[in-house]
Design an enzyme around this catalytic site. Structure first.
Site, PDB file in Angstrom:
ATOM      1  N   SER A 248     -24.403 -43.735 -30.016  1.00  0.00           N
ATOM      2  CA  SER A 248     -24.966 -42.368 -30.350  1.00  0.00           C
ATOM      3  C   SER A 248     -25.817 -42.537 -31.153  1.00  0.00           C
ATOM      4  O   SER A 248     -25.972 -43.322 -32.224  1.00  0.00           O
ATOM      5  CB  SER A 248     -23.960 -41.291 -30.609  1.00  0.00           C
ATOM      6  OG  SER A 248     -24.537 -40.307 -31.138  1.00  0.00           O
ATOM      7  N   LYS A 249     -27.193 -41.779 -30.972  1.00  0.00           N
ATOM      8  CA  LYS A 249     -28.073 -41.716 -32.289  1.00  0.00           C
ATOM      9  C   LYS A 249     -27.591 -41.049 -33.463  1.00  0.00           C
ATOM     10  O   LYS A 249     -28.065 -41.700 -34.506  1.00  0.00           O
ATOM     11  CB  LYS A 249     -29.390 -40.815 -31.686  1.00  0.00           C
ATOM     12  CG  LYS A 249     -30.195 -41.170 -30.439  1.00  0.00           C
ATOM     13  CD  LYS A 249     -31.154 -40.326 -30.178  1.00  0.00           C
ATOM     14  CE  LYS A 249     -31.951 -40.811 -28.939  1.00  0.00           C
ATOM     15  NZ  LYS A 249     -33.078 -39.749 -28.602  1.00  0.00           N
ATOM     16  N   ARG A 250     -26.592 -40.435 -33.516  1.00  0.00           N
ATOM     17  CA  ARG A 250     -25.810 -39.932 -34.742  1.00  0.00           C
ATOM     18  C   ARG A 250     -24.950 -40.967 -35.493  1.00  0.00           C
ATOM     19  O   ARG A 250     -25.016 -40.838 -36.745  1.00  0.00           O
ATOM     20  CB  ARG A 250     -24.931 -38.480 -34.361  1.00  0.00           C
ATOM     21  CG  ARG A 250     -26.017 -37.428 -33.856  1.00  0.00           C
ATOM     22  CD  ARG A 250     -24.966 -36.188 -33.855  1.00  0.00           C
ATOM     23  NE  ARG A 250     -23.910 -36.416 -32.822  1.00  0.00           N
ATOM     24  CZ  ARG A 250     -24.090 -36.178 -31.604  1.00  0.00           C
ATOM     25  NH1 ARG A 250     -25.246 -35.908 -31.213  1.00  0.00           N
ATOM     26  NH2 ARG A 250     -23.026 -36.536 -30.888  1.00  0.00           N
TER      27      ARG A 250
END
Length: 469
Positions: A248-250
């Protein structure tokens, strides 16, 4: 389109809706390597029909990312938005041949179809009410409604292919509905554009992530309807993070830009990504030339891979060791500039990199270690308390007096002088070496102290030894 120079033609077709993801880089790497292995053609195509999310900045990020990792393409980049006339031409062709038809269903009608199907415990889908059939009377086209265009999916039988990674896959046509291939405003949809592009660009092998498996049966039907050769498909497994979750980018560093900023070499990242789902015996460290020589789709595992940052760091360290010092220096210089370090006055950064490259896992780490060659660092309180006692400071004073009289200032001369000084003082080497490092460098974890002093230079070393902490 350029006529193919080889039977093997692969493509990388990212959507410019964000930065270039490492999963996309692995897809590009495998497609590139397969083309290079077979003296084929590697095509770059930008799938930019998502007007709401596609941005020029994302296109630039993709191009910059491809350049940074060094995956050179032979044709392209081609942009789907520049091919709209071609898509409309093929849609008209499919309408004329009966492989597509106009559908006038409203959003409310489609919602009602789904609700009724769910109430019956069935899979929600379009009921094909506007699909022409022999003997079927279609409703009158409602006034003022712009229709979508749907592909006429075969109702009976199965669609099957021999996936080069996943093996034989068969899907019943009863599981598929009549896909929309053009919206009410005439713009084509993703699955349709992909088929036309791969047909026109004569793509022989479609190598992509396994999130596209569900698209494949629909696309195969469209190839067949167009009388186009169906390419060979290879769907690559997902990459999970160290928690076993989809990256995930987060939570995770997923963009190649992130790895550039963290001081990774592009060849190290490619080396690592190649090992995610593919292997060549026990080989871990290899060049891209070796990867191309060894690569085969048959060796790609269908199972998801787990991202291991420690393994990537280890590989990066191995590639740093074998990299050209001048190339390392150019990149490290940028990190030092970001830290406000001026390398113009001081030792040649190339020489510093030669000394540090066996001790660094990343270029950021190398830049941190290189800093004390260009400006003195203030030792921490713990280092000063342990290694810069009054006795240590007095001994360093004697050391400076003797060092100032050296005829030559190089590693060999300094090494001999330090050895003699330790003997004269009646102490052990660490009792001289550690205070020297603390006083001159500000830290105690450095390469061989004679090599460090030689690079920093006589005047600067003596100046630092005379400084009061």
């Amino acid at each position: 389109m350029t006529a193919p120079t080889s039977a093997i033609r692969t493509r990388f077709a990212p959507s410019p809706t964000g930065l270039l993801h490492i999963g996309g880089v692995r897809t590009a790497l495998f497609s590139w390597a397969y083309a290079r292995k077979h003296q084929g053609v590697f095509v770059l195509r930008i799938e930019d029909t998502d007007l709401e999310r596609s941005t020029p900045e994302s296109v630039a990020a993709i191009m910059d990312g491809m350049h940074w990792v060094g995956l050179d393409y032979d044709e392209g980049p081609f942009y789907q938005m520049q091919r709209m006339d071609r898509y409309k031409q093929v849609i008209a062709q499919m309408l004329a041949s009966g492989h597509a038809y106009h559908c006038y269903c409203s959003r409310e009608e489609l919602d009602a179809m789904r609700a009724e199907a769910e109430a019956r415990g069935e899979k929600p889908r379009y009921d094909r009410r506007w699909r022409p059939e022999d003997g079927k009377v279609l409703p009158a086209a409602p006034a003022g409604v712009s229709p979508v265009v749907r592909f006429r999916t075969p109702i009976d039988g199965v669609v099957a292919w021999d996936d080069q990674v996943k093996g034989r896959i068969e899907i019943s046509n009863t599981e598929l509905d009549d896909l929309i291939i053009a919206r009410p405003d005439g713009t084509p949809t993703y699955n349709f554009c992909v088929v036309v592009d791969d047909w026109d660009m004569q793509i022989s092998h479609v190598i992509r992530g396994d999130d596209h498996v569900n698209n494949t049966p629909r696309q195969i039907h469209m190839y067949q309807a167009l009388g186009a050769a169906v390419p060979v498909f290879a769907h690559l497994p997902m990459i999970f993070n160290d928690q076993g979750q989809k990256m995930s980018k987060r939570r995770d560093a997923v963009s190649v830009v992130d790895y550039d900023k963290m001081g990774f070499l592009p060849e190290a990242l490619l080396n690592y990504l190649a090992r995610l789902g593919w292997g060549h015996g026990d080989d871990e460290f290899f060049t891209m030339d070796q990867f191309v020589e060894w690569f085969d789709l048959a060796d790609v595992s269908p199972s998801p891979s787990r991202f291991d940052r420690d393994k990537l760091l280890w590989l990066n360290a191995q590639h740093i060791k074998t990299a050209e010092p001048q190339r390392l220096a150019e990149r490290v210089a940028a990190f030092l500039t970001d830290k406000g370090v001026d390398t113009a006055s001081g030792p040649a950064l190339t020489d510093v990199c030669v000394l540090l490259k066996d001790r660094s896992q990343t270029l950021v780490e190398m830049a941190d270690q290189a800093e004390y060659f260009y400006r003195p660092l203030v030792p921490s309180a713990d280092v000063a308390e342990k290694h810069l006692t009054p006795d240590d400071e007095a001994r360093l004073g004697f050391f400076a007096e003797g060092a100032a009289r050296l005829e030559t200032w190089d590693q060999a001369s300094l090494g001999a002088f330090i050895k003699d000084f330790v003997k004269q003082q009646g102490v052990k080497m660490p009792q001289v070496g550690m205070p020297l490092r603390a006083k001159v460098c500000g830290i105690t974890n450095t390469p061989s102290v004679d090599a460090v002093l030689a690079l920093i230079g006589r005047d600067e070393v003596l100046r630092r030894l005379a400084m009061r902490n």
